[in-house]
Scaffold this motif. Structure first.
Motif, mmCIF file in Angstrom:
data_model
loop_
_atom_site.group_PDB
_atom_site.id
_atom_site.type_symbol
_atom_site.label_atom_id
_atom_site.label_comp_id
_atom_site.label_asym_id
_atom_site.label_seq_id
_atom_site.Cartn_x
_atom_site.Cartn_y
_atom_site.Cartn_z
ATOM 1 N N PHE A 40 0.808 -1.226 0.000
ATOM 2 C CA PHE A 40 0.000 0.000 0.000
ATOM 3 C C PHE A 40 0.840 1.275 0.000
ATOM 4 C CE2 PHE A 40 -2.709 -3.226 2.109
ATOM 5 C CZ PHE A 40 -3.671 -3.297 1.111
ATOM 6 N N PRO A 43 0.415 3.517 -3.623
ATOM 7 C CA PRO A 43 -0.792 4.343 -3.755
ATOM 8 C C PRO A 43 -0.920 5.386 -2.643
ATOM 9 C CG PRO A 43 -1.364 2.076 -3.142
ATOM 10 C CD PRO A 43 0.087 2.073 -3.510
ATOM 11 N N ALA A 44 -0.462 5.035 -1.412
ATOM 12 C CA ALA A 44 -0.615 5.989 -0.306
ATOM 13 C C ALA A 44 0.289 7.207 -0.504
ATOM 14 C CB ALA A 44 -0.299 5.296 1.021
ATOM 15 N N ALA B 195 -8.847 -2.494 -1.364
ATOM 16 C CA ALA B 195 -7.898 -2.123 -0.318
ATOM 17 C C ALA B 195 -6.918 -1.061 -0.837
ATOM 18 C CB ALA B 195 -7.148 -3.357 0.172
ATOM 19 N N GLY B 196 -6.470 -1.205 -2.069
ATOM 20 C CA GLY B 196 -5.573 -0.210 -2.666
ATOM 21 C C GLY B 196 -6.271 1.140 -2.812
ATOM 22 N N ALA B 199 -6.500 2.768 0.562
ATOM 23 C CA ALA B 199 -5.214 3.358 0.936
ATOM 24 C C ALA B 199 -5.019 4.710 0.263
ATOM 25 C CB ALA B 199 -4.071 2.411 0.561
ATOM 26 N N GLY B 226 -2.587 6.091 5.131
ATOM 27 C CA GLY B 226 -3.064 5.385 3.938
ATOM 28 C C GLY B 226 -2.721 3.904 3.988
ATOM 29 N N VAL B 227 -1.495 3.601 4.401
ATOM 30 C CA VAL B 227 -1.070 2.199 4.506
ATOM 31 C C VAL B 227 -1.931 1.469 5.531
ATOM 32 C CG1 VAL B 227 0.802 0.689 5.248
ATOM 33 C CG2 VAL B 227 1.303 2.627 3.739
ATOM 34 N N GLY B 230 -5.327 0.772 4.108
ATOM 35 C CA GLY B 230 -5.268 -0.351 3.174
ATOM 36 C C GLY B 230 -5.278 -1.682 3.906
ATOM 37 N N LEU B 231 -4.471 -1.764 4.968
ATOM 38 C CA LEU B 231 -4.416 -2.997 5.763
ATOM 39 C C LEU B 231 -5.771 -3.277 6.403
ATOM 40 C CD1 LEU B 231 -0.952 -2.744 7.556
ATOM 41 C CD2 LEU B 231 -1.656 -4.440 5.860
ATOM 42 N N GLU B 234 -8.262 -4.498 3.871
ATOM 43 C CA GLU B 234 -7.925 -5.874 3.501
ATOM 44 C C GLU B 234 -8.436 -6.854 4.572
ATOM 45 O OE1 GLU B 234 -3.876 -7.358 1.455
ATOM 46 O OE2 GLU B 234 -3.773 -7.098 3.613
ATOM 47 N N ARG B 238 -11.339 -9.766 4.198
ATOM 48 C CA ARG B 238 -10.963 -11.161 4.362
ATOM 49 C C ARG B 238 -11.923 -11.910 5.285
ATOM 50 N NH1 ARG B 238 -4.838 -11.824 5.368
ATOM 51 N NH2 ARG B 238 -4.893 -10.953 3.286
#
Lengths: 106, 247
Positions: A40, A43-44, B195-196, B199, B226-227, B230-231, B234, B238
């Motif tokens: 990520f 994109p971040a 998820a992307g 983020a 942002g990261v 994304g996590l 995700e 899931r």
């Protein structure tokens, strides 16, 4: 007075920042969570650079149609999504920006 | 028996790295020229203005350092500011580390020196494109080197043009916008799943919220947020899907 020593230290620290994980990763395995997180990062980081560039004008949030950079950026994003072509995206984005700037000025 | 002609060569990889970096130079060259002009008008001697482009080699940090020198800030403040502005490069380092892991120390040091925003964007795009392929080139570091060196040369050269020739691109051309457009061209096709997208959206929103923070701190914080987003997206995706499969 010379600023060269300060700039030399700043340059060295920048280099060490860029080297940090590249140099260390050879010595241990990356945990799975970190590996998932890394996906990520592009994109971040890129969005964090792009978005303020499009919507902030002189520190003010501008989401309206008079913001030429926002409209041109959205047009470019559409072209990037459809074409996946860097040159075409830049060409359409710049053409849109110039056209909008001319329109909004007139 | 003759060996099969190699599908990947060092030269081919190097040249395609150079070629893929070229569109970005449209945005970088005017930026470098403006830096050169700005540094001189901020009162930096020619050698310091040009030297900073090869010693620090980071656009936004150089602009800020030039401003701080103009304001007669102490050396320690300049060092700290450059460090904070360039913190995001640790993320690039972590992101590319798995791919350059087999390389020797010299290669790692050289590629780390060349690891700017613009070289990262091109190199990581290449590595992600290779993901899941079986016929991956063994010379991908030459691609990285080609992209990084092309940017390095363009930055030194455009700084020198700004300093020595004083050439000026009219502000009305808005050529600086090509940098944002290049990043758009790279990030949009890479948004392959929710998820992307999460983020990217979270980082963008946080970057706006944090734009007023000093020392450009908003950028590394927004990237981190942002990261995490994304996590989180995700993980959310899931759990329901495994629950659905079990039912």
């Amino acid at each position: 007075m010379s600023y060269l020593p300060a700039l030399a230290v700043a340059g060295l620290l920048t280099f060490l920042t860029r080297l940090s994980f590249i140099a260390l990763l050879g010595r241990f395995e990356l945990p799975p969570l970190a590996a998932r997180a890394l996906r990520f990062v592009p994109p971040a980081v890129l969005s964090a650079i792009i978005v303020p560039e499009l919507v902030l004008r002189g520190g003010e949030l501008q989401l309206g149609w008079r913001n030429a950079r926002l409209l041109a950026g959205l047009a470019a994003a559409l072209v990037a999504w459809k074409s996946r072509n860097v040159f075409l995206t830049i060409a359409v984005g710049m053409a849109a920006l110039w056209a909008l700037q001319a329109l909004l000025a007139g | 028996m003759l060996p099969e002609a190699p599908r990947f060569t060092r030269g081919n990889e190097f040249l395609s790295g150079c070629r893929d970096e070229l569109p970005i130079l449209l945005g970088v060259a005017p930026f470098g020229m403006i830096y050169g002009l700005l540094a001189l008008s901020a009162g930096l001697p020619v050698a310091v203005a040009q030297g900073m482009s090869s010693i620090v080699f980071a656009g936004s940090a150089q602009f800020i350092a030039a401003q701080l020198i103009h304001d007669r800030a102490p050396g320690g403040v300049i060092v700290l500011t450059v460090l904070v502005v360039n913190l995001r490069h640790a993320l690039y380092s972590a992101s590319l580390a798995p791919y350059v892991r087999p390389l020797g120390r010299g290669w790692k040091a050289g590629l780390a020196y060349l690891l700017t925003d613009e070289a990262y964007a091109v190199a990581v795009t290449r590595y992600l494109r290779d993901e899941g392929r079986s016929d991956v080139s063994p010379y991908r570091h030459w691609y990285f080197l080609g992209a990084g060196l092309t940017l390095w040369l363009a930055w030194q050269w455009s700084t020198a043009v700004g300093i020595f020739v004083g050439a000026r691109v009219p502000a009305s051309w808005s050529l600086d916008f090509t940098l944002a457009l290049t990043f758009i061209a790279l990030v949009v096709p890479a948004l392959k799943d929710r998820a992307g997208v999460a983020a990217a959206l979270a980082a963008g929103a946080l970057a706006i919220a944090g734009a007023a923070l000093p020392y450009k701190l908003g950028l590394p914080l927004a990237a981190l947020g942002g990261v995490l987003a994304g996590l989180g997206a995700e993980a959310l995706r899931r759990e329901p899907s495994t629950a659905g499969r079990a039912a």
